[in-house]
Scaffold this active site. Structure first.
Site, short mmCIF file in Angstrom:
data_model
loop_
_atom_site.label_atom_id
_atom_site.label_comp_id
_atom_site.label_asym_id
_atom_site.label_seq_id
_atom_site.Cartn_x
_atom_site.Cartn_y
_atom_site.Cartn_z
CB SER A 16 -1.26 -0.02 1.49
OG SER A 16 -0.28 0.29 2.55
CB ILE A 18 5.78 4.88 0.41
CG1 ILE A 18 4.64 6.45 0.26
CG2 ILE A 18 6.82 5.38 -1.10
CD1 ILE A 18 5.78 7.49 0.96
CB SER A 139 9.89 10.71 8.00
OG SER A 139 8.94 11.37 8.10
CE1 TYR A 152 7.58 6.63 10.81
CE2 TYR A 152 7.58 9.18 10.33
CZ TYR A 152 7.13 8.01 10.27
OH TYR A 152 7.35 7.66 8.40
CE LYS A 156 9.97 6.20 9.08
NZ LYS A 156 9.98 5.36 8.25
CB SER A 188 0.10 7.13 2.16
OG SER A 188 0.88 6.61 2.89
#
Length: 284
Positions: A16, A18, A139, A152, A156, A188
């Site tokens: 799904s 990107i 990101s 998150y 990253k 997305s």
């Protein structure tokens, strides 16, 4: 197109968002594809896109014991891996004070450890060939910090630090490229599958995503960056891109601005709209 046509490209997280769009666009330009995700049934729809040679390979990034066998499966099918696109991962929407620590463990296991584990096996092959590209979808959160995404952001930032360090270890292999892609908010399905305050809970509302960069544009710029061996690319619209520049070159101003933007982000989230909804939009 000329740089990637005929190249073997392995895309993780391809079911799904990107990753799926990467598979579509790479297929159109004639790349040979290995596509992986946990949901093999979602990958099958991509395998019918064209007559190109496409390998559908189920992969769980958290099952690190399976990564060597998965790499060998791709090599057996194609004989080589020219490009690895580390795209698999999950985002987060929860405040730290509300979030169980096992959520942070799961984020790091998936986004960070799973990614570098697979990279290790593929890199061994690229070192033998003395060429290849390792593309990691990081990101803008790997550059800055933001509320509701502390775990998150941490994962990253870890990826940024790891791959920037790895690049310096590969100076004897100038044809092996380490490429970090840092998208901003993108249209997305990543928001629908985010970590929340506990592992069993799903996000109640993903909100309107129309204000974000279209997925096809993000992927197009990602492929341009890959073809041109950019070490790092920020793929984002304003105001998020402007904040990246502030964070890089004027961090004191960035901290001040993020404190203001962060309050709005939390308000958006608590009111049930997308956390990244336009910060310039006036309240009705």
């Amino acid at each position: 197109e000329n740089e990637l046509r005929g190249k073997v490209v392995w895309v993780t997280g391809a079911s799904s968002g990107i990753g799926e769009e990467l598979a579509y666009q790479l297929s159109k330009i004639g790349a040979l594809l290995a596509i992986s995700a946990r949901r093999e049934d979602e990958l099958e729809k991509i395998s019918n896109l064209s007559e190109n040679d496409i390998l559908v390979l189920r992969l769980d990034l958290t099952d690190r014991s399976s990564h060597e066998a998965a790499t060998n499966s791709v090599l057996k099918h194609f004989g080589k891996i020219d490009v690895l696109v580390n795209n698999g991962g999950r985002s987060q929407r929860s405040l730290f004070v509300d979030t169980n620590l096992d959520v942070y463990s799961a984020i790091m296991e998936l986004n960070y450890l799973g990614t570098i584990s697979l990279t290790k096996h593929v890199l061994n092959h690229m070192i033998q060939r003395k060429k290849g590209k390792i593309v990691t979808v990081s990101s803008v959160m790997g550059i800055m910090g933001a509320p509701l995404a502390s775990g998150y952001c941490a994962s990253k930032h870890a990826l940024q630090g790891f791959f920037n360090s790895l690049r310096t270890e590969l100076t004897d292999y100038p044809e092996i490229s380490i490429i970090n892609i840092c998208p901003g908010p993108v249209q997305s399905k990543i928001i629908q599958n985010v970590f929340t305050e506990n592992l069993a809970k799903s996000l109640e509302s993903s909100g309107d995503q129309s204000h974000k960069m279209p997925t096809d544009r993000c992927v197009r710029l990602t492929l341009v960056s890959t073809a041109n061996d950019l070490k790092e690319a920020w793929v984002s619209d304003h105001p998020y891109l402007a904040v990246c520049y502030l964070w890089q070159y004027a961090p004191t101003w960035a901290w001040w601005l993020m404190n203001r933007m962060g309050k709005r982000r939390i308000q958006n989230f608590k009111s049930g709209v997308d956390a990244d909804a336009s910060y310039s939009r006036k309240k009705k």
